[in-house]
Motif scaffolding. Structure first.
Motif, short mmCIF file in Angstrom:
data_model
loop_
_atom_site.label_atom_id
_atom_site.label_comp_id
_atom_site.label_asym_id
_atom_site.label_seq_id
_atom_site.Cartn_x
_atom_site.Cartn_y
_atom_site.Cartn_z
N CYS A 219 27.71 -65.78 13.08
CA CYS A 219 28.64 -65.63 14.19
C CYS A 219 29.52 -64.39 14.02
CB CYS A 219 29.52 -66.87 14.31
SG CYS A 219 28.62 -68.34 14.84
N MET A 220 29.99 -64.14 12.79
CA MET A 220 30.85 -63.00 12.52
C MET A 220 30.07 -61.78 12.03
SD MET A 220 33.94 -63.95 13.26
CE MET A 220 34.95 -62.73 12.45
N ASN A 221 28.75 -61.94 11.85
CA ASN A 221 27.89 -60.88 11.32
C ASN A 221 28.44 -60.34 9.99
OD1 ASN A 221 25.67 -59.10 11.28
ND2 ASN A 221 26.86 -57.46 12.20
N THR A 222 28.71 -61.29 9.08
CA THR A 222 29.22 -60.93 7.76
C THR A 222 28.55 -61.79 6.69
OG1 THR A 222 31.04 -62.53 7.85
CG2 THR A 222 31.51 -60.30 8.64
N LEU A 223 28.69 -61.32 5.45
CA LEU A 223 28.45 -62.13 4.27
C LEU A 223 29.82 -62.32 3.63
CD1 LEU A 223 25.61 -59.88 2.84
CD2 LEU A 223 25.23 -62.23 3.60
N HIS A 224 30.16 -63.53 3.25
CA HIS A 224 31.47 -63.66 2.62
C HIS A 224 31.43 -64.56 1.39
CE1 HIS A 224 32.15 -67.59 4.62
NE2 HIS A 224 31.88 -67.01 5.78
N VAL A 225 32.34 -64.25 0.46
CA VAL A 225 32.50 -65.04 -0.74
C VAL A 225 33.88 -65.68 -0.72
CG1 VAL A 225 30.88 -63.74 -2.17
CG2 VAL A 225 33.26 -62.99 -2.04
N PHE A 226 33.96 -66.90 -1.22
CA PHE A 226 35.27 -67.53 -1.38
C PHE A 226 35.98 -66.79 -2.50
CE2 PHE A 226 38.37 -70.39 -3.15
CZ PHE A 226 38.89 -71.02 -2.04
N THR A 227 37.25 -66.45 -2.28
CA THR A 227 38.02 -65.68 -3.24
C THR A 227 39.33 -66.40 -3.52
OG1 THR A 227 37.12 -63.71 -2.17
CG2 THR A 227 38.88 -63.37 -3.76
N GLY A 228 39.66 -66.54 -4.80
CA GLY A 228 40.90 -67.18 -5.20
C GLY A 228 41.70 -66.31 -6.15
N LEU A 229 43.01 -66.47 -6.10
CA LEU A 229 43.91 -65.72 -6.99
C LEU A 229 45.09 -66.61 -7.35
CD1 LEU A 229 44.92 -63.07 -8.33
CD2 LEU A 229 46.03 -62.54 -6.15
N GLU A 230 45.18 -66.98 -8.62
CA GLU A 230 46.33 -67.73 -9.09
C GLU A 230 47.45 -66.75 -9.36
OE1 GLU A 230 47.36 -71.38 -12.17
OE2 GLU A 230 45.49 -70.25 -12.40
N ILE A 231 48.60 -66.95 -8.73
CA ILE A 231 49.69 -65.97 -8.78
C ILE A 231 50.15 -65.72 -10.22
CG2 ILE A 231 52.00 -65.39 -7.94
CD1 ILE A 231 49.73 -65.47 -5.79
N ARG A 232 50.23 -66.74 -11.02
CA ARG A 232 50.71 -66.56 -12.39
C ARG A 232 49.73 -65.77 -13.26
NH1 ARG A 232 50.10 -72.58 -15.24
NH2 ARG A 232 47.79 -72.63 -15.26
N ALA A 233 48.48 -65.62 -12.80
CA ALA A 233 47.48 -64.89 -13.57
C ALA A 233 47.48 -63.39 -13.26
CB ALA A 233 46.09 -65.47 -13.31
N ILE A 234 48.25 -62.96 -12.26
CA ILE A 234 48.30 -61.52 -11.94
C ILE A 234 48.91 -60.78 -13.13
CG2 ILE A 234 49.23 -59.79 -10.37
CD1 ILE A 234 49.40 -61.94 -8.22
#
Length: 247
Positions: A219-234
């Motif tokens: 529908c969006m003509n994309t490939l996507h990956v789930f992405t996560g970021l834990e704030i304390r790990a920055i």
């Protein structure tokens, strides 16, 4: 921070602010439609539950970037998220901190100024800090449905950036590319970064991680990956840079 109502950040030529009403949301939806080539207006049922952020050129008021944020009290609320349509997020439902889903992030195709991305992430930082968000997540999209030009990028994700096993999203969508299981190649880092979406590159620089498969979104003509970021790990140095922009 600017005293103007709704303004998250005012830096140089640009300001980032929260949408003030339906007209602002409609402007963001129109920019999304232009960037994602959906035709007409890009809107869905999730828009009503989200905070919408607009990045504008101060002098002209032109909208150059937008995105939306959905705040969840903890992982138990993940079924309410856009991403939950495409990924089995059962592992992440044990996360106890407040979360925010970053979605529909786009920059006007005629705009090339790197400061736009910096201001956008500065605005995310202000939002995250103000609301006590402990994890940022979303779908990071590659243009098109073909995997061929992104194989080095996917190989790099496999070798360096997969989600911790306890949180790793499982397959839910009917059409996926299981790059972690299928790819055996050693990634060419230069080619990988060349074809990595800017949003995803920024997540990874901050210590973000991804699912082990990409969803083919016709529908969006994309490939996507789930992405996560834990704030304390920055990393501390990266946090200082973000807060320097946000301040």
């Amino acid at each position: 921070m600017a005293a103007e109502q709704g303004v998250l950040l005012h830096k140089g030529c640009y300001r980032a602010r929260l949408a003030a009403g339906p007209a602002d949301v409609a402007a963001a939806q129109a920019l999304r439609a232009l960037c994602f080539r959906t035709g007409g207006t890009d809107c869905d049922a999730y828009d009503a539950a989200c905070a919408h952020v607009l990045v504008e050129e101060v002098r002209t008021g032109a909208l150059v970037c937008c995105f939306r944020l959905l705040v969840l009290e903890n992982g138990a609320d993940l079924p309410r998220s856009y991403s939950a349509q495409f990924y089995d997020l059962q592992g992440l439902q044990a996360f106890q901190g407040r979360m925010a889903e970053l979605g529909r992030f786009c920059v006007h195709p005629d705009q090339q100024d790197a400061d736009i991305l910096r201001v956008a992430w500065g605005a995310v930082t202000v939002f995250v800090d103000a609301r006590g968000v402990q994890m940022l997540f979303g779908c990071s999209s590659f243009a098109g449905n073909s995997t061929a030009e992104y194989l080095d990028a996917f190989a790099l994700l496999k070798h360096r950036h997969l989600a911790p096993l306890c949180w790793r999203p499982q397959v839910k969508a009917p059409d996926v590319f299981r790059f972690a299981a299928r790819l055996r190649r050693k990634p060419d880092a230069k080619k990988a970064l060349l074809h990595m979406p800017p949003l995803l590159r920024t997540y990874l620089l901050m210590g973000g991680w991804v699912s082990d498969h990409a969803v083919v979104d016709a529908c969006m003509n994309t490939l996507h990956v789930f992405t996560g970021l834990e704030i304390r790990a920055i990393p501390a140095a990266r946090k200082r840079l973000l807060r320097a922009v946000a301040g």
